[in-house]
Design an enzyme around this catalytic site. Sequence first.
Site, PDB file in Angstrom:
ATOM      1  N   ASN A 197       9.763 -11.112   6.886  1.00 31.35           N
ATOM      2  CA  ASN A 197       9.307 -10.138   5.894  1.00 31.35           C
ATOM      3  C   ASN A 197       8.006  -9.520   6.391  1.00 31.35           C
ATOM      4  O   ASN A 197       6.959 -10.167   6.341  1.00 31.35           O
ATOM      5  CB  ASN A 197       9.107 -10.838   4.544  1.00 31.35           C
ATOM      6  N   TRP A 198       8.109  -8.284   6.865  1.00 29.98           N
ATOM      7  CA  TRP A 198       6.922  -7.646   7.447  1.00 29.98           C
ATOM      8  C   TRP A 198       5.943  -7.149   6.376  1.00 29.98           C
ATOM      9  O   TRP A 198       4.854  -6.683   6.701  1.00 29.98           O
ATOM     10  CB  TRP A 198       7.344  -6.463   8.327  1.00 29.98           C
ATOM     11  N   LYS A 199       6.346  -7.216   5.119  1.00 33.58           N
ATOM     12  CA  LYS A 199       5.509  -6.708   4.016  1.00 33.58           C
ATOM     13  C   LYS A 199       5.076  -5.263   4.348  1.00 33.58           C
ATOM     14  O   LYS A 199       5.881  -4.511   4.877  1.00 33.58           O
ATOM     15  CB  LYS A 199       4.321  -7.629   3.765  1.00 33.58           C
ATOM     16  N   HIS A 220      10.591 -10.805  -4.833  1.00 33.88           N
ATOM     17  CA  HIS A 220       9.489 -11.450  -4.099  1.00 33.88           C
ATOM     18  C   HIS A 220       8.304 -11.604  -5.055  1.00 33.88           C
ATOM     19  O   HIS A 220       8.052 -10.731  -5.898  1.00 33.88           O
ATOM     20  CB  HIS A 220       9.102 -10.595  -2.885  1.00 33.88           C
ATOM     21  N   GLU A 244       5.316 -11.110  -4.693  1.00 40.60           N
ATOM     22  CA  GLU A 244       4.353  -9.993  -4.656  1.00 40.60           C
ATOM     23  C   GLU A 244       4.867  -8.816  -5.485  1.00 40.60           C
ATOM     24  O   GLU A 244       4.075  -8.024  -5.985  1.00 40.60           O
ATOM     25  CB  GLU A 244       4.078  -9.593  -3.193  1.00 40.60           C
ATOM     26  N   GLU A 255      10.382 -19.940  -2.700  1.00 46.21           N
ATOM     27  CA  GLU A 255       9.060 -19.612  -2.164  1.00 46.21           C
ATOM     28  C   GLU A 255       7.998 -19.977  -3.189  1.00 46.21           C
ATOM     29  O   GLU A 255       7.681 -19.162  -4.074  1.00 46.21           O
ATOM     30  CB  GLU A 255       8.971 -18.107  -1.893  1.00 46.21           C
ATOM     31  N   GLY A 273       1.313 -16.975   2.169  1.00 42.45           N
ATOM     32  CA  GLY A 273       0.155 -16.327   2.777  1.00 42.45           C
ATOM     33  C   GLY A 273      -1.132 -17.119   2.632  1.00 42.45           C
ATOM     34  O   GLY A 273      -2.214 -16.590   2.851  1.00 42.45           O
ATOM     35  N   SER A 318       4.189 -19.873   4.229  1.00 46.44           N
ATOM     36  CA  SER A 318       3.382 -20.298   5.370  1.00 46.44           C
ATOM     37  C   SER A 318       4.169 -21.097   6.412  1.00 46.44           C
ATOM     38  O   SER A 318       3.678 -22.100   6.936  1.00 46.44           O
ATOM     39  CB  SER A 318       2.161 -21.087   4.889  1.00 46.44           C
ATOM     40  N   GLY A 333       6.740 -14.687   6.383  1.00 52.08           N
ATOM     41  CA  GLY A 333       5.889 -13.502   6.224  1.00 52.08           C
ATOM     42  C   GLY A 333       4.996 -13.316   7.440  1.00 52.08           C
ATOM     43  O   GLY A 333       5.413 -12.810   8.473  1.00 52.08           O
ATOM     44  N   GLY A 334       3.749 -13.773   7.325  1.00 48.09           N
ATOM     45  CA  GLY A 334       2.732 -13.541   8.358  1.00 48.09           C
ATOM     46  C   GLY A 334       3.207 -13.816   9.779  1.00 48.09           C
ATOM     47  O   GLY A 334       2.989 -12.986  10.676  1.00 48.09           O
TER      48      GLY A 334
HETATM   49  C1  PEP Z   1       6.698 -14.163   2.386  1.00 47.71           C
HETATM   50  O1  PEP Z   1       6.134 -13.067   2.478  1.00 47.71           O
HETATM   51  O2  PEP Z   1       7.797 -14.239   1.825  1.00 47.71           O
HETATM   52  C2  PEP Z   1       6.034 -15.349   2.946  1.00 47.71           C
HETATM   53  C3  PEP Z   1       6.620 -16.509   2.842  1.00 47.71           C
HETATM   54  O3  PEP Z   1       4.817 -15.134   3.555  1.00 47.71           O
HETATM   55  P1  PEP Z   1       4.019 -16.198   4.494  1.00 47.71           P
HETATM   56  O4  PEP Z   1       5.010 -16.747   5.487  1.00 47.71           O
HETATM   57  O5  PEP Z   1       2.951 -15.378   5.137  1.00 47.71           O
HETATM   58  O6  PEP Z   1       3.502 -17.279   3.581  1.00 47.71           O
END
Ligand code: PEP
Length: 253
Positions: free
Chosen positions: A11-13, A98, A100, A168, A174, A214, A235-236
């Site tokens: 997930n590049w956000k 999600h 966010e 999640e 994040g 994470s 994500g990151g």
């Molecule tokens: C996400 O954006 O769904 C996510 C899990 O982010 P991260 O891996 O950065 O915690």
Amino acid sequence: MSSHHPLVIGNWKMNPATSAEAKALFLAVRKKVKRDAPVSVVVAPPFPFIPDLSRLSPGGRLPLAAQDVFYEDAGAYTGEVSGSMLASLGVSYVIIGHSERRALGETDAQVNKKILACLRRKLTAVVCIGERERDLRGDFFSVVEGQLRALCTGLSARQLAAVVIAYEPIWAIGTGKTATPEDVKEMQLFITSVLVKLYDRALGKRMRIIYGGSVKPDNAAALHEAGGMQGFLVGGASLKADDFGAIITSVIS
Ligand code: PEP
């Protein structure tokens, strides 16, 4: 247990800043995906980059996900993007609910309608659920159960089997804090038990459930082996091709 290969979604956000950077990242990730490797890898770029990246992915070697979809097919909905538009661009997965987006006001009822929109267009919905925080009494299980029940509203077992559930926990997204492999396993069993209650054991076994929060190269193998889920939503770490590549490798046993 699902018979699919593990699924790893990046997930590049709202990254990167330009289409040129998105193409470079996509090509670097594509190099990490070995032909015939027993894993499905998907990337979810921002909407504007989808057409360019779709052209770089002939044959769907690195399928694309959208980060959201609207639940109506067309009409006066300024700023929204429909499932048919996404399907016409070669998108095959959509991340829905999600945390966010929920933080920006998305409701359980909208999440349910978005799943139905994906099913109409044969897009695989990746539906995110997870508690904001953990408590010693285990009340967070009811939060997860409530989200699960809401997303399943009106869905037949056959429809739900086409959906991927991404657990999640919000406190792990994040933040660098990760659920332990034991926490992940416990939640996999819990989610499966709710699905068995709502549907049946066959569906509970078939459902694809993945973990996000994470996930990094140094925790992915342990989370995958002991967590018992069928992959990751990342994500990151998905913005660095080497890190994402290491996570992909960790789910190939
Ligand atoms: C996400 O954006 O769904 C996510 C899990 O982010 P991260 O891996 O950065 O915690």
